[in-house]
Design an enzyme around this catalytic site. Structure first.
Site, mmCIF file in Angstrom:
data_model
loop_
_atom_site.group_PDB
_atom_site.id
_atom_site.type_symbol
_atom_site.label_atom_id
_atom_site.label_comp_id
_atom_site.label_asym_id
_atom_site.label_seq_id
_atom_site.Cartn_x
_atom_site.Cartn_y
_atom_site.Cartn_z
ATOM 1 N N ASP A 183 0.734 -1.294 -0.002
ATOM 2 C CA ASP A 183 0.144 0.105 -0.079
ATOM 3 C C ASP A 183 0.942 1.126 0.045
ATOM 4 O OD1 ASP A 183 -2.457 1.646 0.339
ATOM 5 O OD2 ASP A 183 -1.782 1.779 2.532
ATOM 6 N N ASP A 228 0.007 5.052 1.023
ATOM 7 C CA ASP A 228 -0.201 6.139 2.141
ATOM 8 C C ASP A 228 -0.255 5.261 3.369
ATOM 9 O OD1 ASP A 228 -0.160 8.056 0.097
ATOM 10 O OD2 ASP A 228 -2.468 7.726 0.044
#
Length: 186
Positions: A13, A15
Site C-alpha cells: 500500500d 499512504d
C-alpha cells in the site's frame, strides 16, 4: 508477460506504509513525505531480488482533491527516491474511484491485485506478501491468498486498536523497514 518467483513478489500500500498518511488526503507533491526508512527498505528489498508493486486507493482523484498530473508527480518522486537508493519499483496500480463508484479495483476488492497477478501470469498470489496499514489492504490481498502484513505506521496502530478481526495469518511489524529486515533475514 513477465515471469517471476511469486515468493519474491511484495505488494505495498502507499499512504501510511511508504509515505505519511493524512485523514485530509495527500493532495500535493509537497505533502507526499516518506516515512523514515521506507525508501531504504524498498531499495533493500529490490536489491535482494524482490519484485515490488504498489496498489493504492486514490479516491482523492474522484473527489477532485488533486489531479492525475499531481498523482503521477507523487509517484515519480517515489520512484526517483527509490532509484537514488539503488532500488526499483516494478509497477504502481491505483484506483481513481470514489467509494460509491462500484468499481472492482477499490480495496478491499481485489481488482488491482488481480491486475498484478495477471501481469506475472499467476493464478493467485499465494507465496506473495501484501503490506498495508488498514484492514482493507489486507483483505484485498487475502482474497487472492497473499500473506497479509500489517505495519503499525499510518493507520496501522488504529487498525490494531479497533479490535476488528484481521485475516488469521496476518503478521504485524512496526514499519516497512522492520518487515524488510525480517523478510531478507528469513
Amino acid at each position: 508477460m513477465n515471469k517471476i518467483d511469486p515468493c519474491k513478489l511484495i505488494i505495498l500500500d502507499r499512504d501510511g506504509v511508504i509515505n505519511q498518511d493524512s485523514d485530509a488526503y495527500v493532495k500535493a507533491l509537497d505533502e507526499w513525505i516518506p516515512i523514515p526508512g521506507s525508501i531504504e527498505a524498498i531499495a533493500k528489498l529490490h536489491k535482494a531480488g524482490f519484485t515490488i508493486c504498489i496498489a493504492t486507493n486514490q479516491s482523492g482523484l474522484a473527489r477532485g482533491y488533486f489531479t492525475l498530473e499531481t498523482l503521477h508527480a507523487m509517484h515519480q518522486k517515489l520512484t526517483d527516491l527509490v532509484e537514488a537508493e539503488g532500488g526499483g519499483i516494478h509497477s504502481i496500480e491505483y484506483c481513481p474511484h470514489g467509494p460509491d463508484d462500484k468499481c472492482d479495483c477499490r480495496k478491499p476488492l481485489p481488482g488491482m491485485f488481480s491486475t498484478i497477478a495477471d501481469r506475472f501470469a499467476l493464478k493467485d498470489l499465494s507465496s506473495t506478501h501484501t503490506v498495508g496499514d488498514s484492514l482493507r489492504d489486507l483483505e484485498a490481498g487475502s482474497k487472492l491468498n497473499s500473506q497479509p502484513i500489517l505495519v503499525k505506521t499510518g493507520k496501522g496502530q488504529r487498525t490494531l486498536d479497533s479490535k476488528k478481526e484481521l485475516p488469521s495469518d496476518t503478521l504485524i511489524f512496526d514499519d516497512l523497514r522492520s518487515f524488510s529486515d525480517y523478510l531478507i533475514n528469513k
